[in-house]
Design an enzyme around this catalytic site. Structure first.
Site, PDB file in Angstrom:
ATOM      1  N   GLU A  45       0.841  -1.193   0.000  1.00 47.66           N
ATOM      2  CA  GLU A  45       0.000   0.000   0.000  1.00 47.66           C
ATOM      3  C   GLU A  45       0.880   1.249   0.000  1.00 47.66           C
ATOM      4  O   GLU A  45       1.841   1.342   0.759  1.00 47.66           O
ATOM      5  CB  GLU A  45      -0.889  -0.033   1.247  1.00 47.66           C
ATOM      6  N   LYS A 113     -10.040   1.383  -1.531  1.00 46.61           N
ATOM      7  CA  LYS A 113     -10.110   0.986  -0.129  1.00 46.61           C
ATOM      8  C   LYS A 113     -11.466   1.358   0.471  1.00 46.61           C
ATOM      9  O   LYS A 113     -11.872   2.515   0.435  1.00 46.61           O
ATOM     10  CB  LYS A 113      -8.980   1.654   0.652  1.00 46.61           C
ATOM     11  N   CYS A 145      -5.402  -3.403   3.267  1.00 47.73           N
ATOM     12  CA  CYS A 145      -5.112  -3.230   4.692  1.00 47.73           C
ATOM     13  C   CYS A 145      -6.327  -3.408   5.604  1.00 47.73           C
ATOM     14  O   CYS A 145      -6.827  -4.517   5.775  1.00 47.73           O
ATOM     15  CB  CYS A 145      -4.424  -1.889   4.893  1.00 47.73           C
TER      16      CYS A 145
END
Length: 344
Positions: A45, A113, A145
């Site tokens: 990321e 995301k 994440c």
């Protein structure tokens, strides 16, 4: 199982540094992975910028035809690989934390995301969909994440994918230090009950929870992460610092210098390749740049979960503090600063 896939997971020191420097480092890591026969190479990321909560993030966001995506397409074509990585993407008048998967022929799959983590929401908005990339290698799910801490995200991919690709860069905020301008520091674990249960222990995320969900889905999972030392100021500095110091009145005098207070942490070694049975096949254990590669087996048919979904160990209080309360506050910061985004 008769199909196999060679996956390289790349870790990069997440200390912010110039774009050219970071891309050059990534070139060397990709070349090393290609030499070992990797078919799918996954960068972490924000691999092109590093990880920090700073106003400069607004100007670091790039468009789809910008330097980083052009570079990714060149690398994929040159080496005949599928290349994945996440960056800040400027789309119209909004910024997203976007994972891209690029095929050798230039085809691009995009995932935004869904769950920005706390202060991240000050710098980009949330996505609202999953992405299944139907590639020559197989059907690949994508997450970034903190998304992987949410059970519903894994549920949406059940029976749809051959493997999962996760790009991460989570600092170890569960054991971070607050660093004051006079050089003093306090660990967040010493700030009272509010913060002792606030952050997820990295042993669980993206640790055992991710391993168990790979086994539950019955698919291999690759997770990339950052390395090095995280050090950053906090958006809404006075409010952020006050929330830390709420139960420490002996430290309230520090609030006057809130804009100069830094939060500092390391990174957990979670760059890894997980087999479909949940066993970690390989992991980067060094603190800086590095990579691991594993050959994983893919099922002949899209796997379906056979058992109940494992419980996540993250507390409901954490989800409320991060996803509801914190995200609402940081979304205000994002809207306030939106007018400053570059439009080129």
């Amino acid at each position: 199982m008769s199909r196999t896939l060679k996956i390289a997971a790349i870790q990069m020191d997440a200390t912010p540094s110039p774009l050219d420097e970071r891309l050059n480092r990534a070139v060397d890591l990709i070349a090393e992975a290609v030499t070992s026969g990797a078919q799918l190479i996954v960068l972490p990321e924000l691999f092109n910028t590093g990880y920090e909560y700073h106003e400069r993030n607004y100007d670091l966001a790039e468009r789809l035809d910008g330097t980083t995506v052009t570079w990714m397409k060149t690398q994929a074509a040159q080496h005949g690989i599928h290349l994945a990585g996440a960056l800040l993407l400027l789309d119209g008048s909004d910024i997203y934390n976007t994972a891209l998967l690029i095929a050798p022929n230039g085809q691009v799959w995009r995932y935004d995301k869904n769950y920005p983590f706390l202060w991240e929401r000050a710098f980009f908005r949330a996505g609202n969909h999953i992405t299944v990339a139907d590639t020559e290698l197989g059907k690949l799910g994508m997450m970034i994440c903190w998304d992987a801490a949410h059970p519903a995200m894994w549920q949406q991919y059940t029976g749809q994918i051959d493997a999962m690709v996760v790009m991460s860069c989570p600092p170890k905020l569960s054991s971070a230090d607050l660093v004051f301008p006079d050089g003093g520091r306090v660990n967040v674990r010493d700030l009272g009950g509010l913060w002792q249960g606030m952050y997820t222990d990295e042993e669980y995320f993206p640790g055992r929870d991710m391993d168990e969900h790979a086994a539950w889905l019955g698919v291999p999972v690759v997770n990339t992460a950052g390395g090095g030392k995280f050090r950053s100021k906090m958006p809404l500095s006075k409010l952020s610092l006050f929330s830390y110091l709420l139960l420490r009145p002996d430290l309230w005098s520090k609030l006057r210098d809130a804009s100069k207070v830094q939060i500092e942490a390391g990174y957990d070694p979670q760059t890894k390749v997980i087999a479909a049975n949940g066993q970690v096949m390989s992991r980067v254990n060094s603190p800086g740049d590095g990579l691991v590669m594993s050959e994983v087996a893919l099922a002949d048919d899209l796997p379906q979960p056979q058992d109940a979904q494992p419980n996540m160990r993250t507390s409901p209080f954490t989800f409320f503090g991060v996803d509801t309360f914190g995200s609402t506050l940081m979304a205000f910061v994002y809207r306030l600063n939106r007018r400053h985004f570059k439009q080129t």
